[in-house]
Design a protein around this motif. Sequence first.
Motif, short mmCIF file in Angstrom:
data_model
loop_
_atom_site.label_atom_id
_atom_site.label_comp_id
_atom_site.label_asym_id
_atom_site.label_seq_id
_atom_site.Cartn_x
_atom_site.Cartn_y
_atom_site.Cartn_z
N LEU A 296 24.16 56.60 1.96
CA LEU A 296 24.44 55.17 2.16
C LEU A 296 25.93 54.88 2.06
CD1 LEU A 296 21.48 53.65 0.14
CD2 LEU A 296 21.68 53.91 2.59
N TRP A 297 26.48 55.23 0.91
CA TRP A 297 27.86 54.85 0.64
C TRP A 297 28.84 55.57 1.57
CZ3 TRP A 297 30.72 51.44 -2.02
CH2 TRP A 297 32.05 51.75 -2.23
N SER A 298 28.70 56.88 1.66
CA SER A 298 29.71 57.64 2.39
C SER A 298 29.69 57.35 3.88
CB SER A 298 29.50 59.14 2.16
OG SER A 298 29.77 59.43 0.83
N SER A 299 28.50 57.10 4.43
CA SER A 299 28.46 56.80 5.86
C SER A 299 28.98 55.39 6.12
CB SER A 299 27.05 56.96 6.39
OG SER A 299 26.18 56.14 5.67
N LYS A 300 28.93 54.55 5.11
CA LYS A 300 29.41 53.19 5.30
C LYS A 300 30.91 53.12 5.05
CE LYS A 300 26.54 49.47 4.46
NZ LYS A 300 25.67 48.74 3.57
N GLU A 301 31.37 53.92 4.09
CA GLU A 301 32.77 53.81 3.68
C GLU A 301 33.62 54.99 4.13
OE1 GLU A 301 34.01 51.23 1.59
OE2 GLU A 301 32.11 50.25 2.00
N ALA A 302 32.99 56.02 4.68
CA ALA A 302 33.70 57.24 5.06
C ALA A 302 34.53 57.76 3.88
CB ALA A 302 34.57 57.02 6.28
N ASP A 303 33.84 57.95 2.77
CA ASP A 303 34.52 58.39 1.56
C ASP A 303 34.50 59.91 1.50
OD1 ASP A 303 35.32 58.94 -1.07
OD2 ASP A 303 34.68 56.95 -1.70
N PHE A 304 35.65 60.51 1.72
CA PHE A 304 35.73 61.97 1.77
C PHE A 304 35.73 62.60 0.39
CE2 PHE A 304 37.16 60.75 5.89
CZ PHE A 304 36.63 61.72 6.73
N LEU A 305 35.88 61.80 -0.63
CA LEU A 305 35.91 62.33 -1.99
C LEU A 305 34.52 62.27 -2.63
CD1 LEU A 305 38.84 61.84 -4.36
CD2 LEU A 305 36.56 61.70 -5.27
N LEU A 306 33.87 61.12 -2.46
CA LEU A 306 32.55 60.98 -3.09
C LEU A 306 31.48 61.75 -2.32
CD1 LEU A 306 32.26 57.31 -4.34
CD2 LEU A 306 32.45 59.39 -5.66
N TYR A 307 31.69 61.90 -1.02
CA TYR A 307 30.69 62.59 -0.22
C TYR A 307 30.46 64.03 -0.72
CZ TYR A 307 28.44 64.47 4.00
OH TYR A 307 27.59 65.09 4.87
N PRO A 308 31.53 64.84 -0.83
CA PRO A 308 31.28 66.20 -1.36
C PRO A 308 30.82 66.17 -2.81
CG PRO A 308 33.62 65.82 -1.08
CD PRO A 308 32.93 64.67 -0.44
N LEU B 233 27.26 65.66 -2.62
CA LEU B 233 26.59 66.89 -2.16
C LEU B 233 26.50 67.90 -3.30
CD1 LEU B 233 28.06 67.54 1.41
CD2 LEU B 233 25.77 66.76 0.82
N HIS C 78 41.74 55.92 1.12
CA HIS C 78 41.51 56.76 2.30
C HIS C 78 40.24 56.37 3.04
CE1 HIS C 78 38.41 58.73 -0.10
NE2 HIS C 78 37.97 59.23 1.03
N LEU D 232 41.00 65.92 -0.17
CA LEU D 232 40.19 64.92 -0.86
C LEU D 232 38.83 65.50 -1.23
CD1 LEU D 232 41.04 61.87 1.38
CD2 LEU D 232 41.41 61.99 -1.07
N ARG E 115 30.20 60.86 8.23
CA ARG E 115 30.43 60.11 9.46
C ARG E 115 30.13 58.64 9.17
NH1 ARG E 115 33.06 63.67 12.59
NH2 ARG E 115 31.86 65.50 13.10
#
Lengths: 414, 685
Positions: free
Chosen positions: A37-49, A52, B138, B164, B209
Amino acid sequence: MVHTTSMRQFTARLRRLFPLRVGALVLLLIALGVVFLWSSKEADFLLYPAGLVAMGLVGACALLVTFGTLALRAEVKKLAAGLPESLETLSATGTGFRFSGLRGWPLLDVSLSWVAPSGIEVGLETIDAQLCEVVTAKERGRYTRVVRRFTVDDVFGLCRVSFDVAWDAALRIAPAAAKQGAELAAGRAQGETLANPAGRAEGDLVEMRQYAHGDSMRHVLWKVYARTRKLLVRMPERALSPGPVSVAFFVAGPDDEASAGAARLYVEAGLLGADLLFSADGVSAPARSARDALEQLVDSKVQRARGGDALDDMASQMDPARLTSCLFFAPPVDGPWREKVVGFVRRHQLDASIIIGVDEGGEAPPPPSRLQSWLFRPDETLDVARPTLGKLRAALEAEGLPVTVLHRGTGQVL
Amino acid sequence: MKDSRAIVFLKGALLCGAVVLYLWSLATPPGLVAAVVGTLGAALVAHRLEDAKLRLLSWVVLGAGLGLTGQLAAGVLSAFGSFLPPWFTLMTADALVLGLTTFGFFLALRLLSSRWHVFSIVELAVVVGAVAHAFADHRHMRIHQPRFLSDWAWSHGIEPEPVLSVLGVTAMAVSALLLLRASRARRLLAMVALFLGGILVLLLGEQPRLDVPKADELGVRSNNSDDDQNKNDDPKNQNKRNKPPEPIAIAVLHDDLPETDVLYFRQAVRSKLVGDRLVEDPSGTFDSDVPTRFPAGSPVQVQTPQVPEFHRKLHTSMFLLVDHAQLFGVGFPEALTPVPNPNPRRFVAAYDVDSQFLIRPIERMLGRGTVPAEWSPAQRAHYTEYPPDPRYAELSERLVRDVDPRFVGDDVVKALAIKQYLEKEGFYSLKDKTLEGSDPVAQFLFGDLHGYCVHFAHAAVFLLRSQGIPARVAIGYGVQTQQRGAGSAVLIFANEAHAWPEMFIEGVGWVTFDIAPERSDEPPSPHVDQDLEAALGELARKPPPDTLEDSTPFVIPWALLGFGSLALVSGALVLAFGVKLVRRFGRGSHRRVYRAVLDALSDVGQPRRYGESREHHAQRLAARAPSFVPLTSAHLALAFGHDDAQARAQVDALARATRQELRRSTPFLLRLAGFFNPVGWWFTR
């Protein structure tokens, strides 16, 4: 009710087998929210990994714990019970049960506990790359089956699986004896009316009378005859009690382990004999030897709810006229047993006294202040009997029964 | 399972780091220091109280009370501290608030997590969230932010996203310390495993994405849903209004940008009337000039009706950052050609667009007809059909009635009159994106004329059609050229999604006929971040990895790895044997002599076991080395008593005797193995 209990047991078993703990579920939920939800909405490259990794962590832990549990189960199923025949309460004892403990598995911890019998603290020591079981029993008893619970969890505390394995094995747990001091009570129990247990049952040859026809020449006092020319023979002193006259009785009840320890010290002091017997709840025939008495103590645990019931059975096994005194080892918590003991003493007009064993000594701590009671919970590890012991002691003494409170660990009379 | 003091400090340091990251840009220096002290203090106090029988609710209330006390004290200081210097009041109030609040919060949190493991997850979230907060700039594809990070990354030839991502993995791996308990072994292994696992996830996984912007009920995509819009009206959600728009594509122009206020990137057209609204023609008979298929492998070419005299050919490259069901291009695309994706982890699609771009103003088209003679009746009917509501025709008739008599009957002038009416009377507002009822366009047009681009486009198309002018609604993105930089890359944002009418003019083709209402309650769109535009443009222009001229296939350097491993192992062996020799021939102190004997025992697999006393160790080996027992006694006597030369000499003699006995009692092969054992000393206790 039966349905509810079995359903509860079934649910508890399912919970033990389901690897994810609440923390893992929360972490998984947060991670899923972050990744999908969050990462696809915010494109957060830090929280996404990070999300994961969190998901991977929970998944890896669940897999490791599950497979580790299967491996451990396969290993311990092949092992023997590894139990000694007898244990003693309060002392840590290595049982001889040892297993690998998933030593080669990364991130996993194994712990062990006993489901049955209960009241056993279990520790694990690593010796020669194996986990060795060390148990400390809190309560005496006799068992034919031991159920161990193995718990595998990961070092992050996210996943946990437990399984039980049962062994049919005889196990006897004896109460730890109190430290000295009980002789004091024993001495008090021996009234002046008691013969020395070291003497002969028919009494000692201490009195004299004139020789009469039929007297044995062996009993003639030849030295007296030489001096006085009177033929005197020695006759036995009148034996006051050729049969048992005093009995020690262990009253089973709640929190009675320390009293059982005091009773054990008593029975192992070599005092039991022809005129001093021991009995405990759950048996009718009094014991005359320390060994039998100890077994009675061990078996009495199951009689806690019926403490004092066996008193009348015991009395019926002996001549009431010769039963003159009684020493009771009683639990530190008041209960129906008190009425039974008092009634028994009154009915038989006994010279009785009571020993109560405790594991917590000294004065009870002062009651907590208001701030303390607001910030801290009461200490539940303290002896539950301590607050009521004083009342029990007063109630027994009011009935004319002298009470001795013995601290098991130190042998001090409190 | 109580944490060791070192672990408590580490956890406290982690939480302090989180507090610093959260407050760095908000707090004064004394406030920051107070917050750090409060956090560390809370960790230590919670550690002290861990064994106490706490009523947790009371402590949570106490923690909240401390926070409130801080607020209250700061308020009192601000209200009654007028005699104090303002800087002192500010800093003291800040320190009071932050110090007490952090102390109360983390005391409660630490106590809760010591009792219930699930609260450790909250601690972990606090720490990871703090790191994410520090690098939040970012987000929304702003890859040039935060500046210090992106500058550093680009100066080292790497992109900021992997940096990041590694930061995220590291934050997670380090924060996992908060989950561990002191008695858990292999802590370091767990952290390293987690970190490496995270890196593996990065290597194997994809980058996040952005969602495809949602289409509203009339078909225009936007990154602001109605719900969001409604929320934005709430003052409490003002920060959401400040949320930057999502970049969804970058267009690289290969020709000079034509003079225009708005660049229209058309994605689809709606020309078929179904009920009261227009939809895409599903038959494929009409709108054949609009490419609808993705060019997989080969270019997609369409027959364009655009007349070259009025247009200029434009060649652009499009790089999509977000998936789109249908591709789009500037002007009137006539050919789409797939191109290699220069950065598959960043762009979801890349293609070239050849398009026609209208370069003549519409005023130059006066006098032209709008329905070509060659159109079939079906085609004519298709593009001029409008809802059977007589008000459309009535309104359009009223609008065209007042045109200059010189241009009566001129379709272009009629269209301009309609456009003028809508622009003058209409009110642009995104608040009215949803309309109730069956005919939202009629409600808009014959109502208060409050609406957004979709309403205006549909209204214009229906009014034009009611005058017999072929028209359709185009959907795509309209990029304001005044807001962008001077480079050749055009960054397209999701909030630039737009709908506009197109009318057909004979001899010209389809003409963009956008309605720009004079009145609006929407704030002007912010200037495009030119750094971001330039950065993404640079990335888009980079050749794809497999077309790099100097690129060579990656070969695992086995030889290097082999020699490196050999060198490492050899070095470790030399070091281990060095240590062994130094310890084995240690002389002087009785400790060294005794340790050398212990090393010899360890070499043959007889080290002191865990939990075994020295005396027990000696007794266990008495059969093999009887002198080891008096040696141990002598060593202990020296260790706990007085050291003198005679005793030391005795220790030396006993050590020699022990070694001889050990040699005699140990099989040759085992002795040999012990001799070559480089790490026996490691197990000596």
